[in-house]
Motif scaffolding. Structure first.
Motif, PDB file in Angstrom:
ATOM      1  N   UNK A  62       0.448 -13.864 -11.807  1.00 38.20           N
ATOM      2  CA  UNK A  62      -0.822 -13.904 -11.150  1.00 38.20           C
ATOM      3  C   UNK A  62      -0.965 -12.532 -10.199  1.00 38.20           C
ATOM      4  N   UNK A  63       0.210 -11.799  -9.861  1.00 36.06           N
ATOM      5  CA  UNK A  63      -0.107 -10.837  -8.811  1.00 36.06           C
ATOM      6  C   UNK A  63      -0.265  -9.488  -9.588  1.00 36.06           C
ATOM      7  N   UNK A  64      -1.046  -8.869  -8.918  1.00 35.14           N
ATOM      8  CA  UNK A  64      -1.692  -7.405  -9.521  1.00 35.14           C
ATOM      9  C   UNK A  64      -0.356  -6.380  -9.302  1.00 35.14           C
ATOM     10  N   UNK A  65      -0.721  -5.562 -10.012  1.00 40.08           N
ATOM     11  CA  UNK A  65       0.495  -4.316 -10.368  1.00 40.08           C
ATOM     12  C   UNK A  65       1.050  -3.921  -8.993  1.00 40.08           C
ATOM     13  N   UNK A  96      -6.205 -19.085  -7.138  1.00 39.54           N
ATOM     14  CA  UNK A  96      -7.264 -17.857  -6.955  1.00 39.54           C
ATOM     15  C   UNK A  96      -6.075 -16.644  -6.691  1.00 39.54           C
ATOM     16  N   UNK A  97      -6.095 -15.512  -7.554  1.00 42.01           N
ATOM     17  CA  UNK A  97      -5.097 -14.582  -7.463  1.00 42.01           C
ATOM     18  C   UNK A  97      -5.062 -13.907  -6.085  1.00 42.01           C
ATOM     19  N   UNK A  98      -6.441 -13.564  -5.280  1.00 42.39           N
ATOM     20  CA  UNK A  98      -6.458 -13.228  -4.026  1.00 42.39           C
ATOM     21  C   UNK A  98      -5.781 -14.236  -3.124  1.00 42.39           C
ATOM     22  N   UNK A 103       6.760   0.307  -0.143  1.00 41.56           N
ATOM     23  CA  UNK A 103       6.458  -1.175   0.147  1.00 41.56           C
ATOM     24  C   UNK A 103       5.350  -1.256   1.117  1.00 41.56           C
ATOM     25  N   UNK A 104       5.196  -0.488   2.283  1.00 39.89           N
ATOM     26  CA  UNK A 104       4.261  -0.483   3.532  1.00 39.89           C
ATOM     27  C   UNK A 104       2.986   0.154   2.729  1.00 39.89           C
ATOM     28  N   UNK A 105       3.175   1.016   1.821  1.00 38.03           N
ATOM     29  CA  UNK A 105       2.078   1.816   1.135  1.00 38.03           C
ATOM     30  C   UNK A 105       1.244   0.496   0.532  1.00 38.03           C
ATOM     31  N   UNK A 106       2.242  -0.298  -0.094  1.00 41.55           N
ATOM     32  CA  UNK A 106       1.328  -1.214  -1.189  1.00 41.55           C
ATOM     33  C   UNK A 106       0.664  -2.128  -0.173  1.00 41.55           C
ATOM     34  N   UNK A 107       1.206  -2.435   1.063  1.00 43.78           N
ATOM     35  CA  UNK A 107       0.458  -3.530   1.940  1.00 43.78           C
ATOM     36  C   UNK A 107      -0.951  -2.882   2.119  1.00 43.78           C
ATOM     37  N   UNK A 108      -1.193  -1.635   2.370  1.00 44.52           N
ATOM     38  CA  UNK A 108      -2.386  -1.060   2.699  1.00 44.52           C
ATOM     39  C   UNK A 108      -3.412  -1.288   1.573  1.00 44.52           C
ATOM     40  N   UNK A 109      -2.929  -1.175   0.370  1.00 45.78           N
ATOM     41  CA  UNK A 109      -3.715  -1.353  -0.946  1.00 45.78           C
ATOM     42  C   UNK A 109      -3.944  -2.857  -1.164  1.00 45.78           C
ATOM     43  N   UNK A 110      -2.976  -3.710  -0.805  1.00 42.21           N
ATOM     44  CA  UNK A 110      -3.116  -4.958  -0.674  1.00 42.21           C
ATOM     45  C   UNK A 110      -4.395  -5.230   0.222  1.00 42.21           C
ATOM     46  N   UNK A 111      -4.490  -4.981   1.209  1.00 38.12           N
ATOM     47  CA  UNK A 111      -5.773  -5.265   2.425  1.00 38.12           C
ATOM     48  C   UNK A 111      -7.025  -4.934   1.833  1.00 38.12           C
ATOM     49  N   UNK A 118      -7.779  -4.631  -1.369  1.00 39.87           N
ATOM     50  CA  UNK A 118      -8.034  -5.189  -2.414  1.00 39.87           C
ATOM     51  C   UNK A 118      -8.206  -6.563  -2.089  1.00 39.87           C
ATOM     52  N   UNK A 119      -7.891  -7.340  -1.028  1.00 35.95           N
ATOM     53  CA  UNK A 119      -7.971  -8.698  -0.560  1.00 35.95           C
ATOM     54  C   UNK A 119      -9.364  -8.740   0.133  1.00 35.95           C
ATOM     55  N   UNK A 120     -10.093  -7.626   0.455  1.00 35.17           N
ATOM     56  CA  UNK A 120     -11.338  -7.684   0.958  1.00 35.17           C
ATOM     57  C   UNK A 120     -12.339  -8.156  -0.189  1.00 35.17           C
ATOM     58  N   UNK A 121     -11.796  -8.415  -1.459  1.00 34.69           N
ATOM     59  CA  UNK A 121     -12.600  -8.677  -2.711  1.00 34.69           C
ATOM     60  C   UNK A 121     -14.025  -7.713  -3.008  1.00 34.69           C
ATOM     61  N   UNK A 122     -13.406  -6.515  -2.407  1.00 34.72           N
ATOM     62  CA  UNK A 122     -14.624  -5.341  -2.600  1.00 34.72           C
ATOM     63  C   UNK A 122     -14.132  -4.600  -3.974  1.00 34.72           C
ATOM     64  N   UNK A 123     -14.663  -5.112  -5.066  1.00 31.91           N
ATOM     65  CA  UNK A 123     -14.169  -4.417  -6.305  1.00 31.91           C
ATOM     66  C   UNK A 123     -14.560  -2.967  -6.351  1.00 31.91           C
ATOM     67  N   UNK A 124     -15.494  -2.690  -5.984  1.00 32.60           N
ATOM     68  CA  UNK A 124     -16.321  -1.470  -5.871  1.00 32.60           C
ATOM     69  C   UNK A 124     -15.110  -0.481  -5.382  1.00 32.60           C
ATOM     70  N   UNK A 125     -14.444  -0.788  -4.335  1.00 33.72           N
ATOM     71  CA  UNK A 125     -13.470   0.058  -3.643  1.00 33.72           C
ATOM     72  C   UNK A 125     -12.495   0.850  -4.547  1.00 33.72           C
TER      73      UNK A 125
END
Length: 208
Positions: free
Chosen positions: A6-9, A76-78, A104-112, A114-121
């Motif tokens: 379920x988790x994105x790359x 839900x994935x998010x 890993x900390x870099x990935x957390x920035x991407x998570x945040x 992505x979790x805003x549910x703004x696919x346009x980002x």
């Protein structure tokens, strides 16, 4: 229940899964000779810390799925990712090597983002740059530490120490046992032995 799919790359920065050759050396600024580093006790210690991080992450993912299931919430994935990250203690990174922590900390920035549910980002210049930087970091970490092997080691460890639902065990009891297992590993009460790494294939210095 295999929830990892379920988790994105991006989440795989905890146990990178890129198809890269182990023979490609990635020289970090403070680690000019990766081949020599791989011969040191620090290499095994760093890989064990990464494997421990993967074990706790997989437990957090299973716990998150169980909690949402018990609350009768759709997986839900998010929502699953957000719940997992809330359960995951950041201090588990303390023993990991610096370049892995940074990835890993870099990935957390991407998570945040992505979790805003703004696919346009993801289609913006900032989004593309952040994702590309993360992928590059993950690739370097994979090539240096062999995280695919560590991911397999984490799975084997969990099978042995088992978050496997017992016959007659209620979901509430199972969830309590999962949380206790996570806490025991996090606190050090249950150690992840270096033997975990020795059960895997030997490190390959050259691509087969």
């Amino acid at each position: 229940m295999n929830l990892w799919k379920w988790i994105p790359v991006a989440v795989v920065s905890c146990c990178c899964s890129f198809d890269t050759g182990y023979g490609q050396d990635i020289a970090a600024p403070d680690m000019p000779d990766v081949d020599e580093y791989r011969k040191t006790p620090e290499f095994e210690k760093d890989r064990l810390a990464i494997a421990r991080q993967a074990i706790i992450g997989k437990l957090c993912l299973e716990i998150a799925g169980m909690e949402l299931d018990m609350q009768q919430k759709a997986l839900d994935e998010r929502l699953l990712l957000q719940t997992m990250m809330e359960l995951w203690p950041e201090k588990t990174l303390d023993d990991c090597p610096q370049d892995f922590r940074e990835a890993w900390l870099q990935s957390r920035k991407v998570f945040k983002m992505w979790l805003k549910d703004d696919n346009a980002w993801e289609e913006t210049e900032e989004g593309r740059d952040m994702v590309q930087q993360l992928q590059d970091s993950m690739k370097r970490v994979e090539e240096k530490y062999g995280c695919q092997v560590l991911d397999q080691a984490a799975d084997k460890w969990l099978k042995t120490h088992g978050p496997v639902k017992k016959e007659g065990e209620s979901p509430k009891e199972y969830l309590k046992r999962l949380n206790q297992l996570k806490e025991d590993i996090y606190s050090g009460k249950l150690a992840v032995s270096p033997e975990l790494l020795h059960q895997e294939d030997e490190w390959k210095d050259e691509e087969e």
